[in-house]
Design a protein around this motif. Structure first.
Motif, short mmCIF file in Angstrom:
data_model
loop_
_atom_site.label_atom_id
_atom_site.label_comp_id
_atom_site.label_asym_id
_atom_site.label_seq_id
_atom_site.Cartn_x
_atom_site.Cartn_y
_atom_site.Cartn_z
N GLN A 59 41.11 53.80 43.92
CA GLN A 59 40.44 52.52 43.65
C GLN A 59 41.31 51.68 42.72
N ILE A 60 41.27 50.37 42.91
CA ILE A 60 42.09 49.44 42.13
C ILE A 60 41.25 48.91 40.96
N SER A 61 41.89 48.74 39.81
CA SER A 61 41.12 48.28 38.64
C SER A 61 40.65 46.83 38.84
N GLU A 62 39.55 46.50 38.17
CA GLU A 62 38.99 45.14 38.30
C GLU A 62 40.01 44.10 37.84
N ASP A 63 40.76 44.43 36.78
CA ASP A 63 41.75 43.48 36.25
C ASP A 63 42.79 43.12 37.30
N VAL A 64 43.30 44.16 37.95
CA VAL A 64 44.34 43.91 38.97
C VAL A 64 43.73 43.11 40.13
N LYS A 65 42.52 43.49 40.54
CA LYS A 65 41.86 42.76 41.63
C LYS A 65 41.75 41.28 41.28
N LYS A 66 41.32 41.01 40.05
CA LYS A 66 41.11 39.62 39.64
C LYS A 66 42.42 38.84 39.60
N GLN A 67 43.48 39.50 39.11
CA GLN A 67 44.79 38.82 39.07
C GLN A 67 45.23 38.45 40.48
N ARG A 68 45.09 39.41 41.39
CA ARG A 68 45.51 39.15 42.78
C ARG A 68 44.66 38.05 43.40
N PHE A 69 43.38 38.11 43.13
CA PHE A 69 42.43 37.12 43.66
C PHE A 69 42.86 35.71 43.23
N GLN A 70 43.20 35.58 41.94
CA GLN A 70 43.60 34.28 41.38
C GLN A 70 44.83 33.75 42.10
N LYS A 71 45.78 34.63 42.31
CA LYS A 71 47.04 34.25 42.96
C LYS A 71 46.78 33.78 44.40
N LEU A 72 45.92 34.54 45.07
CA LEU A 72 45.56 34.22 46.46
C LEU A 72 44.94 32.83 46.54
N LEU A 73 44.07 32.57 45.58
CA LEU A 73 43.36 31.29 45.54
C LEU A 73 44.34 30.14 45.36
N GLU A 74 45.30 30.34 44.44
CA GLU A 74 46.28 29.28 44.17
C GLU A 74 47.08 28.97 45.43
N VAL A 75 47.53 30.03 46.10
CA VAL A 75 48.33 29.83 47.31
C VAL A 75 47.49 29.12 48.37
N GLN A 76 46.26 29.60 48.58
CA GLN A 76 45.43 29.02 49.64
C GLN A 76 45.06 27.58 49.32
N ASN A 77 44.73 27.28 48.06
CA ASN A 77 44.37 25.90 47.72
C ASN A 77 45.52 24.95 48.02
N ARG A 78 46.73 25.39 47.68
CA ARG A 78 47.90 24.54 47.96
C ARG A 78 48.03 24.30 49.47
N ILE A 79 47.91 25.38 50.25
CA ILE A 79 48.08 25.24 51.71
C ILE A 79 46.97 24.35 52.29
N SER A 80 45.72 24.59 51.86
CA SER A 80 44.61 23.76 52.37
C SER A 80 44.89 22.29 52.09
N LYS A 81 45.37 22.01 50.87
CA LYS A 81 45.63 20.62 50.49
C LYS A 81 46.76 20.05 51.35
N GLU A 82 47.80 20.84 51.57
CA GLU A 82 48.93 20.35 52.38
C GLU A 82 48.48 20.04 53.81
N ILE A 83 47.63 20.92 54.36
CA ILE A 83 47.14 20.70 55.73
C ILE A 83 46.27 19.45 55.78
N ASN A 84 45.38 19.32 54.79
CA ASN A 84 44.49 18.15 54.78
C ASN A 84 45.27 16.85 54.53
N ASP A 85 46.32 16.92 53.71
CA ASP A 85 47.11 15.71 53.44
C ASP A 85 47.64 15.07 54.72
#
Ligand code: SAH
Ligand code: SF4
Ligand code: F3S
Length: 469
Positions: A381-407
């Motif tokens: 099992q992965i620690s909550e801290d690591v999960k949250k760090q990865r989650f944050q990174k994923l969100l940043e990447v996806q938000n940028r891509i969503s914005k680029e597509i919408n632009d």
């Protein structure tokens, strides 16, 4: 007896429930009783709550303005992740006081969470003020259960363990008047190693095409303009039916229904998506250019442990074919971070897949350990801290891509189905493009329910701003 007859709830049972609806209505002739339903989880649950609302309306209940005014409170629960369960316990706990003040009030809990034995045990021990507990397989028996609950001082618990049957012919009261959910199949046979849905929703069973078509035709006559077909894996629709047109065949048929202008569906499992389905999205004017295709992870090693039955390469190839065939398609996905054993290298592969596929939007989840599923027993099992760090990174990447597509949509002319007033506004209306993006624009009331042309003027993070053409 054929397989079909076996999975259909017999007509006598439906008539019996209708009789209970009549009897409850007799107890409430002036329609003084009020209900409130809180729904957790997916669209399937939303659709089930619309069924409960339909039955309640026939039993003479009106929807309450707030919980305090309710004579009946229902929680339709979800257990796909632990936090969905926490929320329900929180709500139940806070009702203790209200129930003391209003002892005649009925508190009911139903839905996926109740298909787990330990949950039912826990609720009946710790939340003694709950009057009625039922599950996903016996939702159609709600009139009888409610009648019994009204006439009894004891709490009533009825859960069916069986895979469940399909109940046709029960009422439904939809929340919206323009867009409708239509469940086309129940259950799931996939048993992804992290997922509890097959345990609480039973095996895959498809509704008869005839029942689905009649329901959609009726929606067309009632003025609905858009339908979303629901199933955990719509691509395997019909496999259990004696006459199988397949999902693509069903879509083609529904494409002829008068009044319905847009058809959407979810969810598609990548392992079962047929070339024929891609052709239907391309050819059938009413089927919208949006595909929700959950990838879950970009690492083949993790996908195998998840039992998803495809590799990173197969998914990327499929996405490439879809984009090539339907260039203006919007692709959305689900991703889980922190699946047991996920290394930094696996996670980097997920980020890399996101950069390569470029989803319009991704629903991202922290892995949640679900008792009874194979992945819950993994020692890695992965620690909550690591999960949250990865989650944050994923969100940043996806938000940028969503914005680029919408632009890229800036200045584009697009078709919008007008759904109604935008929140907190007197003349800003809201609707969606065929690719399911939200567009706000200045308009007038007569436009609600119509398809209009809008030019995109501004790109926001979660929505687009436009003006009528
Ligand atoms: N049948 C659909 C999804 C149903 S559940 C499909 O296969 O795509 C919706 C989403 O919840 C899943 O796609 C998955 O991303 C997420 N999910 C399911 N179980 C989970 C768990 N144990 N922890 C975190 N997310 C989970
Ligand atoms: Fe869960 Fe997998 Fe079934 Fe989706 S396909 S509901 S993720 S088991
Ligand atoms: Fe939740 Fe049940 Fe849907 S577990 S996601 S409400 S099928």
């Amino acid at each position: 007896m054929s397989k079909r007859e076996f999975t259909q709830v017999p007509q006598e049972e439906i008539l019996r429930q209708r009789e209970f609806m009549r009897q409850v209505r007799e107890l409430n002739p002036d329609r003084l009783l009020k209900y409130s339903i809180s729904t957790f989880g997916c669209q399937m649950n939303e659709n089930d709550s619309e069924r409960l609302a339909g039955m309640l309306s026939e039993m003479g209940y009106l929807e309450a303005e707030n919980i305090e005014d309710s004579d009946l409170i229902i929680y339709n629960t979800c257990c796909v992740r632990e936090n969905a369960e926490f929320k329900v316990y929180g709500h139940l706990g806070s009702l203790k006081k209200l129930k003391k003040q209003k002892p005649d009030m009925i508190i009911a809990v139903c839905g996926c969470m109740m298909q787990q034995k330990d949950v039912v045990k826990h609720i009946s021990r710790k939340y003694r003020h709950v009057d009625l507990i039922f599950g996903t397989h016996n939702l159609y028996r709600f009139p009888e259960l409610l009648y019994n609950s009204i006439n009894s001082d004891k709490s009533i618990i009825e859960i069916q363990d069986a895979t469940g049957s399909i109940a046709e012919g029960m009422p439904i009261a939809r929340k919206d008047g323009i867009k409708a959910w239509v469940t086309i199949m129940y259950g799931c046979n996939n048993f992804c190693s992290y997922c509890i849905v097959p345990f609480v929703r039973g095996r895959e069973r498809s509704r008869n095409a005839y029942e689905i078509t009649s329901e959609v035709e009726q929606l067309g006559r009632q003025g609905f303009r858009e339908i979303t077909l629901l199933g955990q894996n719509v691509n395997s629709y019909g496999l259990d039916l004696p006459e199988n047109k397949g999902f693509a065949g069903l879509l083609r048929e529904l494409g002829n229904v008068e009044g319905i202008e847009r058809i959407r569906f979810m969810t598609s499992h990548p392992k079962d998506l047929s070339p024929e389905l891609i052709t239907v999205i391309k050819d059938c004017k009413k089927v919208c250019e949006h595909l929700h295709l959950p990838v879950q992870s970009g690492s083949s090693r993790i996908l195998e442990m998840m039992k998803r039955n495809y590799t990173r390469e197969m998914y990327m190839e499929l996405a490439a074919v879809i984009k090539e065939q339907i260039p203006d398609i919007a692709l959305t996905t689900d991703i889980i971070v922190g699946f047991p054993g996920e290394t930094e290298a696996d996670f980097d592969e997920t980020l890399d897949l996101m950069e390569k596929v470029r989803f319009d939007f991704a629903y991202t989840f922290l892995y949640s350990r679900r008792t009874g599923t194979p992945a819950a027993n993994s020692p890695d099992q992965i620690s909550e801290d690591v999960k949250k760090q990865r989650f944050q990174k994923l969100l940043e990447v996806q938000n940028r891509i969503s914005k680029e597509i919408n632009d890229r949509l800036l200045g584009a002319e697009t078709e919008v189905l007008v759904e109604g007033l935008s929140r907190n506004s007197i003349n800003t209306f809201t609707g969606r493009t065929r690719s399911n993006k939200i567009v706000n624009f200045k308009g007038t009331n007569e436009l609600v329910g119509m398809l209009v042309k809008v030019r995109i003027k501004k790109i926001q993070t979660w929505s687009l701003e436009g003006e009528l053409i």
